[in-house]
Design a protein around this motif. Structure first.
Motif, short mmCIF file in Angstrom:
data_model
loop_
_atom_site.label_atom_id
_atom_site.label_comp_id
_atom_site.label_asym_id
_atom_site.label_seq_id
_atom_site.Cartn_x
_atom_site.Cartn_y
_atom_site.Cartn_z
N SER A 142 0.85 -1.21 0.00
CA SER A 142 0.00 0.00 0.00
C SER A 142 0.88 1.25 0.00
N MET B 119 -6.90 -12.68 15.95
CA MET B 119 -5.88 -11.65 16.03
C MET B 119 -5.42 -11.29 14.62
N ASN B 120 -5.18 -12.32 13.80
CA ASN B 120 -4.67 -11.96 12.46
C ASN B 120 -5.86 -11.66 11.57
N LYS B 121 -5.81 -10.47 10.98
CA LYS B 121 -7.05 -10.10 10.27
C LYS B 121 -6.71 -9.85 8.81
N LYS B 122 -7.74 -9.73 8.01
CA LYS B 122 -7.52 -9.32 6.61
C LYS B 122 -7.26 -7.80 6.72
N ALA B 123 -5.99 -7.27 6.35
CA ALA B 123 -5.68 -5.85 6.57
C ALA B 123 -6.36 -5.03 5.49
N ILE B 124 -7.36 -4.25 5.80
CA ILE B 124 -8.06 -3.47 4.75
C ILE B 124 -7.77 -1.99 4.88
N PHE B 125 -7.17 -1.58 6.02
CA PHE B 125 -7.04 -0.14 6.25
C PHE B 125 -6.13 0.52 5.22
N MET B 126 -4.95 -0.05 5.02
CA MET B 126 -3.97 0.57 4.13
C MET B 126 -4.40 0.51 2.66
N PRO B 127 -4.86 -0.67 2.18
CA PRO B 127 -5.35 -0.69 0.80
C PRO B 127 -6.47 0.33 0.57
N LEU B 128 -7.33 0.41 1.57
CA LEU B 128 -8.43 1.38 1.44
C LEU B 128 -7.86 2.81 1.39
N LEU B 129 -6.85 3.07 2.20
CA LEU B 129 -6.23 4.41 2.22
C LEU B 129 -5.64 4.73 0.85
N SER B 130 -4.93 3.76 0.27
CA SER B 130 -4.31 3.98 -1.05
C SER B 130 -5.40 4.29 -2.08
N TYR C 77 -13.59 6.44 6.59
CA TYR C 77 -13.27 6.90 5.23
C TYR C 77 -14.42 7.67 4.62
N PHE D 17 -8.35 5.34 -1.55
CA PHE D 17 -9.04 6.60 -1.18
C PHE D 17 -8.22 7.80 -1.68
N VAL D 18 -6.90 7.73 -1.50
CA VAL D 18 -6.02 8.84 -1.93
C VAL D 18 -6.07 8.98 -3.45
#
Lengths: 158, 169, 129, 237
Positions: free
Chosen positions: B13, D1-12, C18, D14-15
């Motif tokens: 990312s 505990m281990n999750k599907k990481a969506i925050f950063m892909p979403l941020l990219s 978001y 979104f930007v």
């Protein structure tokens, strides 16, 4: 069980800290990018100075020689004096001009001396807008027409 | 494996973000710089015009450079014109600030003379096209401006005389 | 079950975050774009630069600005002021040539045309629609 | 505990959306926005000034070249219409109205350069030509521009019309008084049967451009048929 919960919380923090840092940095950069076109399109000082310096050569009230028609680019030597230039170019309190007429000698005239003296600070682009151009001119001195240079350095306080 | 997957996603990312931001940085910078520079460029062409018209009107004994240009054309001998042009423009454009000048004449799109300064192109980025992408990487680029006159020649010919200058901005 | 529940809530929180961010940014860009295109800001600069440029003219010039929205235009000594009802006035200081008669005008434009002439002096004139 | 990481892909993602939208709003759509046109009207104005300067310069050069060609032609014809075969005959189509004839020849030469003179005056051996004003019109979105520059050119004549006019007056007076022509002027003359031929060399050089450059002092030649001078009183010699 309590140890396990504590472990999970600290693990969560480890994951979120870089994300928040990334978010803040990215937000800052995006905001900087968005304001770029805005700052530039209000920047007309350079354009204004370009227009103003041309007055010395195009306008018969300033330096242009008139022999029944206006000869833009040909300087009437009798017009290159402080009084005449102060009259045709009433610089406001933000603009200073330094004019050098170069033939076999150099004649200098400053308009709005207080500001013109600051031309040495042109490196400070944040506070000053400066332009400088050297024209190849012809100088009509009574009957004689000779060639020379006219350097126009202009500074404006932002 | 899952923890690894989260780190990889984070890195990818960041890479993606870096690419997107760089591209838009260039786009935003070019667009904003071009617009302001376009109108300044247009207006400052008038400065080059003054130099060009005065070059043509420069007195030579009882005639002018314009007359010398015609005689050179008819006699097909441009040596005197070249020497004179170099004397004039090397004086007007000091090598430091404006290392590039070029003057040429064309009749019916056929060049009949061209003179220019001794200019080392490798030292500068030439920004002929205001949308030159390289402009954002170099502080010191050469802003070129050119201006032309279509002037009357005997026998009702028209000669296009173009003066180009390149100054460090 | 409990862990799956936490995951769902976190995702929903991120999406909500978001969404809110998107709305904020949308209005921010909109205001930047509209703020920049305020008529006064553009017109006072363009008119001021034109008046400066007219002083350079070797010949006779006649200029028309038409399609001008509702505003008040004042020119005096060496400045041009453009004011519309809703915004603060914008001023441009032009460089006067004292050989010319001083500009001294006050017009109220209602979609009219501004005529500017330069011959031996510079004249402004409002032409009613 | 281990999750599907969506925050950063979403941020990219979104930007990317934000930057694309703001580029469209602030740059692409900005083209119609007024603030981006600041400077274009002034660029049009300065363009008008420079076109005026170019036209003025060209007018002056066209006049110079036309004057040279006209002097050459005028001298070759002896100051009268080309059909008169250099023969002066007063009170006829071949009347030596030198100024008028010179202006006619000059006007035709100037037209070849595309310049139409509004007014031409010759006095004290200099010529003043007033051409049609240079005009420049431009209509932009909400900005109309009209620019005009009067074009007038004044030049010394490289032919001595004063001298030729005084010669003409002497010849005319001579004919009216019935005196022999060759006694009335000290110009070079030659008799060919009943023709008296005058030839006057011009005191100044002119440049004629054909395939090559010719610098010459054109000779002004005219003839008078002593039996048909157009003047009532005729002389016998």
């Amino acid at each position: 069980m309590n140890k396990k919960a504590q472990f999970e919380t600290s693990h969560e923090l480890i994951i979120w800290i870089p994300r928040i840092i990334a978010l803040v940095i990215v937000a800052g950069i995006v905001f900087f990018l968005i304001t770029l076109p805005v700052k530039q399109s209000f920047e007309i000082d350079k354009l204004q100075e370009t227009i103003l310096r041309q007055r010395f050569l195009y306008s018969e009230n300033c330096l242009a020689h008139n022999d029944g028609k206006v000869n833009s680019g040909i300087i009437d030597k009798s017009k290159f004096n402080q009084k005449n230039l102060d009259k045709c170019f009433e610089a406001n309190d933000k603009i200073g001009v330094n004019l050098n007429l170069i033939t076999d000698k150099i004649e200098t005239i400053n308009l709005n001396q207080k500001i013109a003296e600051k031309l040495d600070f042109c490196f400070d682009k944040k506070h000053f807008t400066c332009t400088n151009y050297t024209y190849y001119v012809l100088i009509q001195d009574e009957k004689k027409l000779e060639s020379g240079l006219l350097n126009v350095a202009m500074i404006k306080i932002k | 494996m899952k923890k690894g997957e989260s780190a990889i996603t984070f890195v990818f990312s960041l890479i993606f973000l870096a690419i997107v931001i760089t591209i838009f940085y260039a786009l935003f910078l070019l667009s904003s710089v071009n617009k302001a520079n376009f109108s300044i460029n247009q207006v400052s062409l008038s400065d080059v015009n003054i130099n060009l018209i005065n070059y043509l009107r420069t007195p030579l004994n009882t005639t002018t450079v314009y007359d010398l240009m015609i005689n050179s054309y008819y006699n097909n001998d441009y040596r005197e014109l070249e020497t004179l042009s170099e004397n004039i423009f090397n004086r007007v454009y000091d090598n430091e600030r404006c290392p590039l000048w070029n003057i040429k004449g064309e009749i019916n799109n056929e060049k009949f003379f061209e003179f220019e300064s001794k200019f080392d192109a490798r030292k500068y980025t030439l920004s002929q096209n205001p949308r030159n992408f390289l402009r954002i990487f170099t502080d010191d680029y050469l802003a070129t401006r050119s201006s032309s006159f279509d002037i009357v020649f005997p026998d009702n010919k028209k000669a296009k005389i173009t003066l180009l200058e390149g100054c460090v901005e | 079950m409990h862990k799956k529940g936490d995951l769902l809530i976190e995702k929903q929180l991120i999406f909500a975050f978001y969404l809110i961010l998107a709305v904020v940014v949308y209005f921010m860009i909109g205001s930047i774009a509209s703020e920049r295109s305020y008529f006064e800001d553009y017109f006072v600069r363009d008119l001021g630069l034109t008046i400066d440029m007219l002083h350079n003219s070797p010949g006779k010039v006649s200029i028309e600005y038409h399609g001008l929205s509702n505003f008040n235009l004042v020119t005096k000594e060496n400045f041009v002021e453009v004011r519309s009802s809703k915004n603060i006035p914008k001023i441009y200081a032009f460089t006067r040539d004292k050989n010319y008669v001083q500009l001294d005008y006050n017009f109220n434009f209602l979609n009219d045309t501004l005529k500017i002439k330069k011959d031996k002096a510079i004249y402004l004139e409002m032409v009613k629609k | 505990m281990n999750k599907k990481a969506i925050f950063m892909p979403l941020l990219s993602f979104f930007v990317l959306i934000i930057l694309t939208y703001s580029y469209y709003e602030l740059v692409v759509k900005d083209v119609e926005d007024k603030s981006s046109t600041i400077g274009l009207n002034q660029a049009e104005l300065v363009n008008a000034y420079n076109k005026g300067i170019e036209n003025e310069f060209n007018a002056e050069k066209a006049v110079s070249h036309s004057l040279n060609s006209a002097i050459n032609e005028f001298s070759k014809n002896g100051g009268v219409n080309g059909k008169c075969n250099n023969l002066w005959k007063f009170n006829s189509d071949c009347e030596p109205d030198l100024e008028k004839n010179f202006i006619n020849v000059f006007t035709n030469e100037l037209l070849k350069y595309g310049y139409d003179a509004k007014e031409i005056k010759i006095n004290d051996n200099s010529i003043t030509i007033i051409l049609n004003d240079f005009t420049y019109k431009k209509e932009l979105k909400n900005f109309n521009l009209e620019y005009s520059l009067p074009i007038a050119v004044r030049k010394e004549l490289d032919i001595d019309l004063n001298k030729l006019n005084s010669l003409k007056d002497q010849v005319k007076k001579c004919l009216e008084e019935g005196k022999p022509l060759n006694t009335c002027t000290n110009e070079k003359t030659e008799v060919q049967e009943n023709l008296m031929v005058f030839s006057i060399e011009n005191n100044k050089n002119i440049l004629i451009y054909t395939e090559k450059i010719e610098t010459k002092k054109p000779v002004f030649v005219f003839k008078i048929n002593t039996r048909d001078t157009g003047i009532k009183r005729e002389t016998v010699f």
